[in-house]
Design a protein around this motif. Structure first.
Motif, PDB file in Angstrom:
ATOM      1  N   ILE A   1       0.675  -1.246  -0.176  1.00 11.54           N
ATOM      2  CA  ILE A   1       0.160   0.232   0.207  1.00 11.54           C
ATOM      3  C   ILE A   1       0.598   1.223   0.306  1.00 11.54           C
ATOM      4  CG2 ILE A   1      -1.852   1.354   1.321  1.00 11.54           C
ATOM      5  CD1 ILE A   1      -2.541  -1.431   2.674  1.00 11.54           C
ATOM      6  N   ALA A   2       0.599   2.300  -0.672  1.00 14.25           N
ATOM      7  CA  ALA A   2       1.185   3.751  -0.826  1.00 14.25           C
ATOM      8  C   ALA A   2      -0.113   4.276  -0.099  1.00 14.25           C
ATOM      9  CB  ALA A   2       1.242   4.138  -2.105  1.00 14.25           C
ATOM     10  N   ARG A   3       0.017   4.653   1.305  1.00 17.59           N
ATOM     11  CA  ARG A   3      -0.868   5.308   2.200  1.00 17.59           C
ATOM     12  C   ARG A   3      -1.101   6.778   1.835  1.00 17.59           C
ATOM     13  NH1 ARG A   3      -3.012   1.749   5.265  1.00 17.59           N
ATOM     14  NH2 ARG A   3      -1.726  -0.241   5.847  1.00 17.59           N
ATOM     15  N   ASP A   4      -0.061   7.295   1.438  1.00 21.68           N
ATOM     16  CA  ASP A   4      -0.212   8.943   1.165  1.00 21.68           C
ATOM     17  C   ASP A   4       0.781   9.044  -0.141  1.00 21.68           C
ATOM     18  OD1 ASP A   4      -0.163  11.455   0.778  1.00 21.68           O
ATOM     19  OD2 ASP A   4      -0.160  11.935   2.895  1.00 21.68           O
ATOM     20  N   ILE A   5       0.326   9.104  -1.328  1.00 20.88           N
ATOM     21  CA  ILE A   5       1.068   9.125  -2.655  1.00 20.88           C
ATOM     22  C   ILE A   5       1.962  10.471  -2.498  1.00 20.88           C
ATOM     23  CG2 ILE A   5       0.895   9.615  -5.053  1.00 20.88           C
ATOM     24  CD1 ILE A   5      -1.285   7.557  -5.164  1.00 20.88           C
TER      25      ILE A   5
ATOM     26  N   ARG B   1      -4.043  13.441 -11.386  1.00 20.02           N
ATOM     27  CA  ARG B   1      -5.413  12.702 -11.718  1.00 20.02           C
ATOM     28  C   ARG B   1      -6.192  12.680 -10.617  1.00 20.02           C
ATOM     29  NH1 ARG B   1      -1.581  11.882 -15.260  1.00 20.02           N
ATOM     30  NH2 ARG B   1      -2.151  11.520 -17.433  1.00 20.02           N
ATOM     31  N   GLY B   2      -5.749  13.199  -9.275  1.00 23.03           N
ATOM     32  CA  GLY B   2      -6.527  12.866  -7.918  1.00 23.03           C
ATOM     33  C   GLY B   2      -6.494  11.763  -7.205  1.00 23.03           C
ATOM     34  N   TYR B   3      -5.375  11.063  -7.721  1.00 24.80           N
ATOM     35  CA  TYR B   3      -5.048   9.758  -6.846  1.00 24.80           C
ATOM     36  C   TYR B   3      -4.112  10.070  -5.620  1.00 24.80           C
ATOM     37  CZ  TYR B   3      -5.735   7.888 -11.663  1.00 24.80           C
ATOM     38  OH  TYR B   3      -6.019   7.741 -12.839  1.00 24.80           O
ATOM     39  N   ALA B   4      -4.707   9.503  -4.470  1.00 31.19           N
ATOM     40  CA  ALA B   4      -4.181  10.111  -3.163  1.00 31.19           C
ATOM     41  C   ALA B   4      -3.505   8.764  -2.550  1.00 31.19           C
ATOM     42  CB  ALA B   4      -5.042  10.863  -2.200  1.00 31.19           C
ATOM     43  N   SER B   5      -4.049   7.805  -2.840  1.00 33.85           N
ATOM     44  CA  SER B   5      -3.623   6.598  -2.187  1.00 33.85           C
ATOM     45  C   SER B   5      -3.679   5.284  -2.913  1.00 33.85           C
ATOM     46  CB  SER B   5      -4.045   6.133  -0.820  1.00 33.85           C
ATOM     47  OG  SER B   5      -5.131   6.132  -0.517  1.00 33.85           O
ATOM     48  N   SER B   6      -2.851   4.255  -2.950  1.00 37.85           N
ATOM     49  CA  SER B   6      -3.061   3.232  -3.687  1.00 37.85           C
ATOM     50  C   SER B   6      -2.713   1.911  -2.999  1.00 37.85           C
ATOM     51  CB  SER B   6      -2.300   3.150  -5.165  1.00 37.85           C
ATOM     52  OG  SER B   6      -0.824   2.973  -5.014  1.00 37.85           O
ATOM     53  N   ALA B   7      -3.226   0.726  -3.739  1.00 41.75           N
ATOM     54  CA  ALA B   7      -2.893  -0.709  -3.056  1.00 41.75           C
ATOM     55  C   ALA B   7      -2.819  -1.705  -4.307  1.00 41.75           C
ATOM     56  CB  ALA B   7      -3.930  -0.974  -2.178  1.00 41.75           C
ATOM     57  N   ALA B   8      -1.936  -2.520  -4.301  1.00 39.98           N
ATOM     58  CA  ALA B   8      -1.658  -3.429  -5.244  1.00 39.98           C
ATOM     59  C   ALA B   8      -1.837  -4.649  -4.461  1.00 39.98           C
ATOM     60  CB  ALA B   8      -0.104  -3.344  -5.813  1.00 39.98           C
TER      61      ALA B   8
END
Length: 427
Positions: free
Chosen positions: A99-103, A119-126
């Motif tokens: 997880i990237a909790r805060d990009i 593009r408004g992405y603030a966090s991500s998970a793979a």
């Protein structure tokens, strides 16, 4: 708020399961799973990337949500380099969710930060797509707010990723039919039997969540959510088993204490027969058998589900274990006498409607059922298969109107065999 989020994730998992079951091509499957993540779970972007063993580049093959050229503008690898340190590369390389909790502040997301924030992405998970020893790629999810992923939700999202690989396995098995029909049928039968048990476990999870949502007492809510967690964990184990069908021989080298599995599964089994009173009598002590713990649980699940369905208006289900010495020609199983020896006898008896004499010879035939559309005809063949794989067999006693009793005889593992297994594990 957290409970609602988990319930939403659970419903999305169920929808994902339906998508997996109905997909007719891998492209459709991957696309539909991404749409479930975006439209049901509210993520801003979802995409699937598959690995390339040649150049270790992760190539997008399906997407849904707001993308605006993002995937074409970035380069992601699963190599141990600057472009492989994000959630996707590490998830594939380490075979676990990342997880990237805060990009905006995550240094390992630096190569893609500008494009993502634009593009408004603030966090991500793979989430890795695991197929036995291989990692096929990753399911990637992007949220519009930081810290959007908690551990409980990640656990359910990981189920979605596993379900996606299950769908790929099913579709590939169907495509193999033109090459080797016999092998494809065997794989599909194995998939169907595990899916049957998985459905039973998901019913427990669903019932537990409904009970927790309507409960007034905090203690009862906690207990119901614990039941849901236990059944979900068992379902996860089943799906992982499906992903590694080729390793069944290794898995069955486990030696299991029957009483431990029975006693630890009481709550789960009681949910499977909610209209019946569950009675337990464990007298096998520390005796161990040559059946994997998950397979022994599947035996119990199938027998208790059948018992519960045979008692529409309530009754009793009695589970009993004991160690017994069987002589030659003393116990008659389906088509043979049980060989002489020392066994753990696991019996499941109910006070239901019983089995008609004309049906009794066929109840272990694959796909034979008397339940109409409610039945699959896979539960009892699974029971018989695991019992015989462990060197044992099954005996059935039934009388119409008076219930049925299934006795699973499993040879006891000797101390010498136990030491041999331990020495093999150390090699």
């Amino acid at each position: 708020m957290k409970v609602k989020k988990l319930e939403r994730a659970y419903q999305a998992f169920i929808r994902c399961h339906n998508v997996v079951s109905s997909a007719t091509s891998e492209a459709q499957l991957l696309s539909d799973v991404c749409h479930v993540a975006v439209h049901d779970l509210g993520f801003k972007l979802a995409w699937v990337g598959l690995t390339s063993p040649v150049d270790k580049i992760v190539r997008p093959v399906a997407q849904a949500g707001y993308e605006a050229g993002y995937l074409a503008s970035i380069r992601i690898t699963w190599a141990d380099d600057a472009h492989g340190q994000g959630p996707t590369g590490r998830a594939i390389r380490e075979r676990r969710p990342h997880i990237a909790r805060d990009i905006a502040t995550d240094d390992r997301f630096a190569p893609w930060r500008t494009d993502a924030l634009a593009r408004g992405y603030a966090s991500s998970a793979a989430l890795p797509l695991l197929d036995g020893p291989r990692c096929l790629g990753a399911l990637n999810l992007y949220a519009a707010e930081p810290n959007a992923f908690d551990d409980d939700e990640i656990a359910l999202l990981e189920e979605m990723a596993l379900d996606l690989v299950l769908g790929q396995t099913r579709l590939r098995a169907a495509s193999w039919a033109s090459i080797d029909i016999g092998r494809a049928e065997a794989i599909c039968t194995a998939v169907a039997s595990i899916a049957h048990d998985l459905n039973n476990l998901l019913q427990v999870t669903s019932i537990s969540i409904e009970l927790a949502s309507s409960a007034n007492a905090q203690t009862y809510r906690d207990e119901s959510f614990r039941d849901a967690a236990e059944s979900t964990a068992a379902a996860t184990a089943l799906v992982r088993q499906l992903m590694s069908l080729s390793r069944r021989g290794i898995e069955h080298q486990q030696h299991t204490c029957v009483d431990e599995i029975v006693q630890s599964s009481v709550t789960l089994l009681a949910r499977l027969a909610p209209n019946a009173k569950l009675e337990l009598e464990t007298m096998a002590g520390t005796a161990r058998v040559h059946v994997a713990s998950l397979d022994l649980l599947r035996i119990l699940i199938n027998l208790v589900v059948n018992a519960g369905q045979a008692m529409k208006h309530g009754g009793r289900v009695r589970i009993r274990t004991e160690v017994c010495r069987v002589g030659a020609s003393e116990v008659r199983c389906l088509d043979r006498w049980l060989p002489a020896g020392t066994y753990v006898c696991l019996s499941v008896a109910d006070t239901g409607e019983g089995i008609a004499p004309e049906h009794l010879p066929r109840i272990f035939d694959t796909f034979f059922t008397t339940k109409g559309e409610r039945g699959t005809g896979l539960g009892l063949p699974v029971v018989l298969g695991f019992a015989r794989a462990g060197g044992g067999d099954v005996a059935v006693d039934s009388q119409v109107g008076s219930g049925a009793r299934f006795r699973i005889y499993l040879p006891i593992v000797t101390m010498q065999a136990e030491r041999q297994l331990q020495s093999m594990a150390m090699v």
